[in-house]
Design a protein around this motif. Structure first.
Motif, PDB file in Angstrom:
ATOM      1  N   ASP A   1      32.191   6.196 -14.717  1.00 56.74           N
ATOM      2  CA  ASP A   1      32.104   6.840 -16.022  1.00 56.74           C
ATOM      3  C   ASP A   1      30.981   7.697 -16.531  1.00 56.74           C
ATOM      4  O   ASP A   1      31.059   8.190 -17.324  1.00 56.74           O
ATOM      5  CB  ASP A   1      32.431   5.855 -16.979  1.00 56.74           C
ATOM      6  CG  ASP A   1      34.015   5.065 -16.864  1.00 56.74           C
ATOM      7  OD1 ASP A   1      34.794   5.909 -16.314  1.00 56.74           O
ATOM      8  OD2 ASP A   1      34.165   3.931 -17.244  1.00 56.74           O
ATOM      9  N   TYR A   2      29.970   7.654 -15.585  1.00 59.84           N
ATOM     10  CA  TYR A   2      28.684   8.352 -16.028  1.00 59.84           C
ATOM     11  C   TYR A   2      28.998  10.001 -15.715  1.00 59.84           C
ATOM     12  O   TYR A   2      29.571  10.294 -14.730  1.00 59.84           O
ATOM     13  CB  TYR A   2      27.562   7.987 -14.956  1.00 59.84           C
ATOM     14  CG  TYR A   2      26.832   6.951 -15.681  1.00 59.84           C
ATOM     15  CD1 TYR A   2      25.920   6.859 -16.665  1.00 59.84           C
ATOM     16  CD2 TYR A   2      26.970   5.523 -14.994  1.00 59.84           C
ATOM     17  CE1 TYR A   2      25.230   5.949 -17.027  1.00 59.84           C
ATOM     18  CE2 TYR A   2      26.338   4.455 -15.459  1.00 59.84           C
ATOM     19  CZ  TYR A   2      25.485   4.757 -16.369  1.00 59.84           C
ATOM     20  OH  TYR A   2      24.702   3.403 -16.862  1.00 59.84           O
ATOM     21  N   ASN A   3      28.877  10.772 -16.733  1.00 62.56           N
ATOM     22  CA  ASN A   3      29.345  12.312 -16.452  1.00 62.56           C
ATOM     23  C   ASN A   3      28.394  12.986 -17.411  1.00 62.56           C
ATOM     24  O   ASN A   3      28.183  12.698 -18.539  1.00 62.56           O
ATOM     25  CB  ASN A   3      30.666  12.378 -17.182  1.00 62.56           C
ATOM     26  CG  ASN A   3      31.168  13.812 -17.250  1.00 62.56           C
ATOM     27  OD1 ASN A   3      31.129  14.750 -16.431  1.00 62.56           O
ATOM     28  ND2 ASN A   3      31.258  14.284 -18.641  1.00 62.56           N
ATOM     29  N   TYR A   4      27.832  14.123 -17.009  1.00 63.37           N
ATOM     30  CA  TYR A   4      26.981  14.754 -17.683  1.00 63.37           C
ATOM     31  C   TYR A   4      27.277  16.583 -17.874  1.00 63.37           C
ATOM     32  O   TYR A   4      26.728  17.355 -18.088  1.00 63.37           O
ATOM     33  CB  TYR A   4      25.603  14.819 -16.842  1.00 63.37           C
ATOM     34  CG  TYR A   4      25.000  13.576 -16.421  1.00 63.37           C
ATOM     35  CD1 TYR A   4      24.785  12.631 -17.624  1.00 63.37           C
ATOM     36  CD2 TYR A   4      24.889  12.978 -15.231  1.00 63.37           C
ATOM     37  CE1 TYR A   4      24.357  11.435 -17.266  1.00 63.37           C
ATOM     38  CE2 TYR A   4      24.558  11.825 -14.978  1.00 63.37           C
ATOM     39  CZ  TYR A   4      24.172  11.044 -15.892  1.00 63.37           C
ATOM     40  OH  TYR A   4      23.709   9.784 -15.832  1.00 63.37           O
ATOM     41  N   ASP A   5      28.571  16.449 -18.034  1.00 64.92           N
ATOM     42  CA  ASP A   5      29.459  17.771 -18.369  1.00 64.92           C
ATOM     43  C   ASP A   5      30.327  17.545 -19.633  1.00 64.92           C
ATOM     44  O   ASP A   5      30.223  16.164 -20.013  1.00 64.92           O
ATOM     45  CB  ASP A   5      30.102  18.227 -17.257  1.00 64.92           C
ATOM     46  CG  ASP A   5      29.259  18.613 -15.966  1.00 64.92           C
ATOM     47  OD1 ASP A   5      28.271  19.259 -15.814  1.00 64.92           O
ATOM     48  OD2 ASP A   5      29.611  17.812 -14.928  1.00 64.92           O
ATOM     49  N   GLN A   6      31.008  18.495 -19.933  1.00 65.96           N
ATOM     50  CA  GLN A   6      32.047  18.333 -21.000  1.00 65.96           C
ATOM     51  C   GLN A   6      33.491  18.206 -20.298  1.00 65.96           C
ATOM     52  O   GLN A   6      33.867  18.846 -19.524  1.00 65.96           O
ATOM     53  CB  GLN A   6      32.129  19.317 -21.740  1.00 65.96           C
ATOM     54  CG  GLN A   6      30.828  19.059 -22.783  1.00 65.96           C
ATOM     55  CD  GLN A   6      29.443  19.632 -22.245  1.00 65.96           C
ATOM     56  OE1 GLN A   6      29.569  20.729 -21.812  1.00 65.96           O
ATOM     57  NE2 GLN A   6      28.588  19.032 -22.360  1.00 65.96           N
ATOM     58  N   LYS A   7      34.252  16.824 -20.524  1.00 62.21           N
ATOM     59  CA  LYS A   7      35.436  16.633 -19.763  1.00 62.21           C
ATOM     60  C   LYS A   7      36.412  16.161 -20.490  1.00 62.21           C
ATOM     61  O   LYS A   7      36.201  15.267 -21.758  1.00 62.21           O
ATOM     62  CB  LYS A   7      35.099  15.491 -18.733  1.00 62.21           C
ATOM     63  CG  LYS A   7      36.356  15.126 -17.915  1.00 62.21           C
ATOM     64  CD  LYS A   7      36.070  14.238 -16.605  1.00 62.21           C
ATOM     65  CE  LYS A   7      37.008  13.712 -15.798  1.00 62.21           C
ATOM     66  NZ  LYS A   7      37.023  12.932 -14.739  1.00 62.21           N
ATOM     67  N   PHE A   8      37.605  16.904 -20.651  1.00 62.10           N
ATOM     68  CA  PHE A   8      38.715  16.491 -21.371  1.00 62.10           C
ATOM     69  C   PHE A   8      39.958  15.916 -20.448  1.00 62.10           C
ATOM     70  O   PHE A   8      40.277  16.743 -19.419  1.00 62.10           O
ATOM     71  CB  PHE A   8      39.247  17.666 -22.164  1.00 62.10           C
ATOM     72  CG  PHE A   8      40.261  17.270 -23.149  1.00 62.10           C
ATOM     73  CD1 PHE A   8      40.309  16.567 -24.237  1.00 62.10           C
ATOM     74  CD2 PHE A   8      41.715  17.810 -22.555  1.00 62.10           C
ATOM     75  CE1 PHE A   8      41.509  16.539 -25.001  1.00 62.10           C
ATOM     76  CE2 PHE A   8      42.854  17.585 -23.465  1.00 62.10           C
ATOM     77  CZ  PHE A   8      42.666  16.963 -24.423  1.00 62.10           C
ATOM     78  N   THR A   9      40.484  15.121 -20.690  1.00 64.05           N
ATOM     79  CA  THR A   9      41.888  14.461 -20.165  1.00 64.05           C
ATOM     80  C   THR A   9      42.897  14.104 -20.903  1.00 64.05           C
ATOM     81  O   THR A   9      42.752  13.351 -21.913  1.00 64.05           O
ATOM     82  CB  THR A   9      41.749  13.220 -19.016  1.00 64.05           C
ATOM     83  OG1 THR A   9      40.510  13.554 -18.015  1.00 64.05           O
ATOM     84  CG2 THR A   9      42.654  12.792 -18.447  1.00 64.05           C
TER      85      THR A   9
END
Length: 276
Positions: free
Chosen positions: A22-30
Motif C-alpha cells: 500500500d505504500y505509493n508515492y504517485d496519485q492513484k485512483f481505482t
C-alpha cells in the motif's frame, strides 16, 4: 486444502506486506464494480509526474472458469483464462498479450496436502521455463524455485527458502538472487486486538559484500483507520495512513523522506479506491 503449504512465492509474504504493501508515492485512483452475475469491472489510473497511465479490466466467472481481460492506455490487451479443478487440486491458466504474439504463457498449479507446485512455460520457440515447489504444512514450509531461459541457455532464477508461521508471528529465511543474497525476515503480532505488528527484514549480499535492513510497524487507530511506519538503514523513513471512509472504499496517504540526502524533498502519494 487448509493444512497444505502455501506456494513458494508466499514465503516471507507477511514481512513484505508489512514493509511495502500500500505504500505509493504517485496519485492513484481505482474504481471497482463487482457483480453478482459473475462479471466485474475495474478501472485504474496512475499519475506519475506529468504522465497518466490507466487501464480497464474485467473479470468474468462461469462455474470453474475465470476470464480476465485488461486494456491499457497504450492499447495493449492482456487476456488470461483460468480453469479451476481441471484435474483434482489442479489449476491451469493460459495468458497472452495483444499485439505481442510471443507473450503466450501456460501456468499450472497443483496443491497437495503436503506440497504446492507451480510451473510456467512460455508459448514461443524459445520459452522461459519456471518451476517452484514448497513442501511441509501450513505452519512450516520449505521450498525453492528455478527459472531457465532456453534462448540464452541460462538460469534466470535459483532461489530457496524456509518459513515458520503461527498466528502471532512469522519467520522466513531465503537464499535469493541466484544464491547471491541471504534474506531473513520476522513479523510479530504485539496486540492482535488493535492490529499492532512489528517486523524487520535483513539482507546480506555476498557479492558485493554488504548488509541492509528495514524495520516497520502497523497499528489500527480505530476499526476504520490504519497507520504504518518504515525505517531503512539507507536513511529513508516512510509512513502510511489508510482510512476506510465507506465500506470497502479506502483512501491512503503515503510519505517518504530521505534523511541522508541533501535538500531532500519528501515523496508524497495519494491513493483512492472506490467500491460501491
Amino acid at each position: 486444502m487448509e493444512q497444505s503449504p502455501a506456494p513458494f512465492s508466499e514465503i516471507g509474504r507477511r514481512a513484505r506486506d508489512l514493509l511495502t504493501k500500500d505504500y505509493n508515492y504517485d496519485q492513484k485512483f481505482t474504481f471497482s464494480i463487482p457483480s453478482s452475475s459473475g462479471v466485474g469491472i475495474t478501472a485504474t489510473g496512475v499519475k506519475k509526474d506529468q504522465i497518466f497511465i490507466g487501464d480497464i479490466s474485467t473479470q468474468y466467472k462461469l462455474g470453474s472458469t475465470v476470464v480476465d481481460i485488461k486494456v491499457d492506455t497504450y492499447s495493449n490487451v492482456s487476456t488470461k483464462v483460468t480453469l479451476v479443478d481441471v484435474f483434482r487440486s489442479t489449476k491451469v491458466s493460459l495468458g497472452f498479450n495483444i499485439p505481442d504474439h510471443k507473450s503466450g504463457k501456460l501456468d499450472v498449479q497443483y496443491l497437495h496436502q503436503h506440497a504446492a507446485i507451480n510451473s510456467s512455460i512460455g508459448l514461443n520457440p524459445s520459452p522461459l521455463l519456471e518451476l517452484s515447489a514448497a513442501i511441509g504444512s501450513k505452519d512450516l514450509a520449505l521450498g525453492g524455485e528455478i527459472g531457465f531461459n532456453t534462448a540464452s541457455s541460462s538460469f534466470t532464477k535459483c532461489n530457496a527458502g524456509i518459513s515458520f508461521n503461527k498466528p502471532d508471528f512469522s519467520a522466513a529465511l531465503m537464499l535469493t538472487d541466484r544464491g547471491q543474497a541471504v534474506r531473513a525476515s520476522y513479523v510479530h503480532s504485539v496486540d492482535p486486538a488493535n492490529g499492532t505488528e512489528v517486523g524487520a527484514e535483513m539482507v546480506h549480499r555476498l557479492s558485493p559484500y554488504e548488509n541492509s535492513f528495514s524495520i516497520g510497524s502497523a497499528h489500527k487507530v480505530d476499526p476504520l483507520t490504519s497507520l504504518k511506519t518504515r525505517f531503512s538503514d539507507n536513511g529513508k523513513v516512510a509512513m502510511l495512513c489508510q482510512r476506510e471512509w465507506r465500506p470497502k472504499s479506502l483512501i491512503t496517504f503515503s510519505a517518504e523522506y530521505d534523511t541522508k540526502a541533501n535538500n531532500s524533498v519528501p515523496k508524497l502519494g495519494l491513493a483512492l479506491a472506490l467500491k460501491p
